[in-house]
Design an enzyme around this catalytic site. Structure first.
Site, PDB file in Angstrom:
ATOM      1  N   CYS A  33     -89.035 152.101  12.385  1.00 20.65           N
ATOM      2  CA  CYS A  33     -88.389 151.367  13.483  1.00 20.65           C
ATOM      3  C   CYS A  33     -88.823 152.018  14.797  1.00 20.65           C
ATOM      4  O   CYS A  33     -88.516 153.187  15.030  1.00 20.65           O
ATOM      5  CB  CYS A  33     -86.877 151.442  13.300  1.00 20.65           C
ATOM      6  N   CYS A  36     -85.942 153.540  16.737  1.00 20.96           N
ATOM      7  CA  CYS A  36     -85.465 154.770  16.083  1.00 20.96           C
ATOM      8  C   CYS A  36     -86.434 155.910  16.344  1.00 20.96           C
ATOM      9  O   CYS A  36     -86.016 157.030  16.656  1.00 20.96           O
ATOM     10  CB  CYS A  36     -85.322 154.566  14.573  1.00 20.96           C
TER      11      CYS A  36
END
Length: 104
Positions: A33, A36
């Site tokens: 991600c 992230c």
């Protein structure tokens, strides 16, 4: 870094977070991600700086879906804050900046 940030799971969440004798910041993240990936270094630096006062916990969301769903975590990254076994403060999610993470 491994000893400063606890990697928790659905099985150890209660012990790692709810029964913690200090406040805990809990990061739900997803591998691969981009959001992230940009936030994890901020979380790690914050853990290095404040680990004497607070516990820092990472939970891989895909392997702990049941836990994420039970806590109503709907996106990655999401940071929850716990004290005395209860969620406190406002949740943070999406693009989280260092100033947001450090807000009281």
């Amino acid at each position: 870094m491994e000893d400063i940030i606890v990697k928790s799971t659905v099985e150890s969440f209660e012990e790692d977070v709810l029964k913690s004798n200090v406040p805990a910041a809990v990061l739900f993240y997803t591998e691969g991600c981009p959001v992230c990936d940009s936030f994890i270094p901020i979380f790690e630096r914050t853990a290095q700086k404040y680990s004497k006062h607070m516990k820092f916990v990472k939970i891989y969301r895909q392997q702990n879906r049941q836990l994420g769903e039970s806590l109503k975590v709907k996106s990655s990254p999401t940071v929850l804050f716990y004290k005395d076994g209860k969620e406190v403060c406002t949740r943070l999610n999406g693009y989280i900046s260092n100033p947001e993470l450090l807000q009281p």
